[in-house]
Design a protein around this motif. Sequence first.
Motif, PDB file in Angstrom:
ATOM      1  N   ARG A   1      54.890  -9.147  10.846  1.00 33.03           N
ATOM      2  CA  ARG A   1      54.617  -7.822  10.270  1.00 33.03           C
ATOM      3  C   ARG A   1      53.616  -7.058  11.129  1.00 33.03           C
ATOM      4  O   ARG A   1      53.762  -5.868  11.364  1.00 33.03           O
ATOM      5  CB  ARG A   1      54.084  -7.981   8.832  1.00 33.03           C
ATOM      6  N   SER A   2      52.614  -7.760  11.644  1.00 37.53           N
ATOM      7  CA  SER A   2      51.602  -7.142  12.505  1.00 37.53           C
ATOM      8  C   SER A   2      52.223  -6.620  13.804  1.00 37.53           C
ATOM      9  O   SER A   2      51.888  -5.523  14.261  1.00 37.53           O
ATOM     10  CB  SER A   2      50.495  -8.155  12.809  1.00 37.53           C
ATOM     11  N   GLU A   3      53.144  -7.400  14.387  1.00 40.34           N
ATOM     12  CA  GLU A   3      53.824  -6.941  15.616  1.00 40.34           C
ATOM     13  C   GLU A   3      54.608  -5.660  15.356  1.00 40.34           C
ATOM     14  O   GLU A   3      54.615  -4.750  16.185  1.00 40.34           O
ATOM     15  CB  GLU A   3      54.748  -8.033  16.153  1.00 40.34           C
ATOM     16  N   LEU A   4      55.266  -5.591  14.209  1.00 42.66           N
ATOM     17  CA  LEU A   4      56.013  -4.382  13.862  1.00 42.66           C
ATOM     18  C   LEU A   4      55.057  -3.204  13.620  1.00 42.66           C
ATOM     19  O   LEU A   4      55.327  -2.089  14.082  1.00 42.66           O
ATOM     20  CB  LEU A   4      56.866  -4.635  12.624  1.00 42.66           C
ATOM     21  N   GLU A   5      53.953  -3.453  12.925  1.00 43.86           N
ATOM     22  CA  GLU A   5      52.986  -2.390  12.652  1.00 43.86           C
ATOM     23  C   GLU A   5      52.403  -1.815  13.935  1.00 43.86           C
ATOM     24  O   GLU A   5      52.188  -0.608  14.039  1.00 43.86           O
ATOM     25  CB  GLU A   5      51.840  -2.912  11.778  1.00 43.86           C
ATOM     26  N   GLN A   6      52.156  -2.694  14.926  1.00 46.08           N
ATOM     27  CA  GLN A   6      51.605  -2.231  16.200  1.00 46.08           C
ATOM     28  C   GLN A   6      52.546  -1.245  16.885  1.00 46.08           C
ATOM     29  O   GLN A   6      52.112  -0.379  17.632  1.00 46.08           O
ATOM     30  CB  GLN A   6      51.312  -3.411  17.121  1.00 46.08           C
ATOM     31  N   LYS A   7      53.842  -1.384  16.618  1.00 47.75           N
ATOM     32  CA  LYS A   7      54.832  -0.474  17.202  1.00 47.75           C
ATOM     33  C   LYS A   7      55.242   0.612  16.209  1.00 47.75           C
ATOM     34  O   LYS A   7      56.199   1.350  16.435  1.00 47.75           O
ATOM     35  CB  LYS A   7      56.030  -1.269  17.693  1.00 47.75           C
ATOM     36  N   GLU A   8      54.500   0.669  15.077  1.00 48.85           N
ATOM     37  CA  GLU A   8      54.712   1.673  14.031  1.00 48.85           C
ATOM     38  C   GLU A   8      56.146   1.656  13.503  1.00 48.85           C
ATOM     39  O   GLU A   8      56.804   2.681  13.356  1.00 48.85           O
ATOM     40  CB  GLU A   8      54.327   3.068  14.543  1.00 48.85           C
ATOM     41  N   LEU A   9      56.618   0.419  13.235  1.00 47.46           N
ATOM     42  CA  LEU A   9      57.983   0.233  12.759  1.00 47.46           C
ATOM     43  C   LEU A   9      58.001  -0.678  11.533  1.00 47.46           C
ATOM     44  O   LEU A   9      57.056  -1.419  11.278  1.00 47.46           O
ATOM     45  CB  LEU A   9      58.857  -0.374  13.859  1.00 47.46           C
ATOM     46  N   ASN A  10      59.090  -0.609  10.787  1.00 46.50           N
ATOM     47  CA  ASN A  10      59.356  -1.484   9.652  1.00 46.50           C
ATOM     48  C   ASN A  10      60.691  -2.187   9.897  1.00 46.50           C
ATOM     49  O   ASN A  10      61.637  -1.562  10.379  1.00 46.50           O
ATOM     50  CB  ASN A  10      59.458  -0.668   8.359  1.00 46.50           C
ATOM     51  N   HIS A  11      60.767  -3.457   9.558  1.00 47.70           N
ATOM     52  CA  HIS A  11      62.023  -4.192   9.722  1.00 47.70           C
ATOM     53  C   HIS A  11      63.037  -3.769   8.669  1.00 47.70           C
ATOM     54  O   HIS A  11      64.209  -3.563   8.960  1.00 47.70           O
ATOM     55  CB  HIS A  11      61.770  -5.704   9.657  1.00 47.70           C
ATOM     56  N   ASN A  12      62.596  -3.689   7.414  1.00 45.88           N
ATOM     57  CA  ASN A  12      63.398  -3.215   6.285  1.00 45.88           C
ATOM     58  C   ASN A  12      64.478  -4.168   5.796  1.00 45.88           C
ATOM     59  O   ASN A  12      65.247  -3.801   4.917  1.00 45.88           O
ATOM     60  CB  ASN A  12      64.032  -1.846   6.594  1.00 45.88           C
ATOM     61  N   ASP A  13      64.561  -5.371   6.342  1.00 41.66           N
ATOM     62  CA  ASP A  13      65.577  -6.313   5.866  1.00 41.66           C
ATOM     63  C   ASP A  13      65.147  -7.756   6.151  1.00 41.66           C
ATOM     64  O   ASP A  13      65.914  -8.539   6.702  1.00 41.66           O
ATOM     65  CB  ASP A  13      66.916  -5.998   6.537  1.00 41.66           C
TER      66      ASP A  13
END
Length: 194
Positions: A109-121
């Motif tokens: 989740r932190s890696e996604l947040e750093q790129k300002e993204l959400n996985h959503n699934d």
Amino acid sequence: GDVAERGVLRTKCVLKITPVGLYSLFRKSFDDECTLHVKIAEGASHIIGIREAFDDDVTFSDQGGTTLRCHVAELDYVDGALLKDYLTGERPARAATIGQIAIDLLRLRSELEQKELNHNDLHAENLIVEQLRSDSRRGDSALDDSIRVKAIDLGSVADASKSNTQKERYGDLSWIARHIEALLDRLLANPEAI
């Protein structure tokens, strides 16, 4: 995805094969999805890598030999079991392994947040618990240095969360909380073995 071997060296990879018509139906762009996947996976420890993307005619043996034009994404092969197998108990786990899975989910989740993204699934079949070889164990003070959780399908990634108040879709943190709760339930089912 299906495991395949590629090239003269027969290196393993996973092919994610989706009929072109599905992308048209949902008004999604395969090229944009793959480009975003490359961006997300770069430098990430908890996102599966993507190697190549192309279109090809694919004949499906289980559908009576129907041939469809398909988008094909070639992903890194990861040796491991789906998170689902740990949640159902099909794959037994020590307390340290369960703790490491929980930590890795939050690191993802932190890696996604750093790129300002959400996985959503982030359901349990979109996450794999990689089994690391003895010569490639983790060096990051892991509770269990023999595993690493990775997201394996980035088809719903976006800069906004697609969760909603009707609970038809869960946000990333909701998925992670549900997985951790299920892992703890599995662990506490037999407290004497902890």
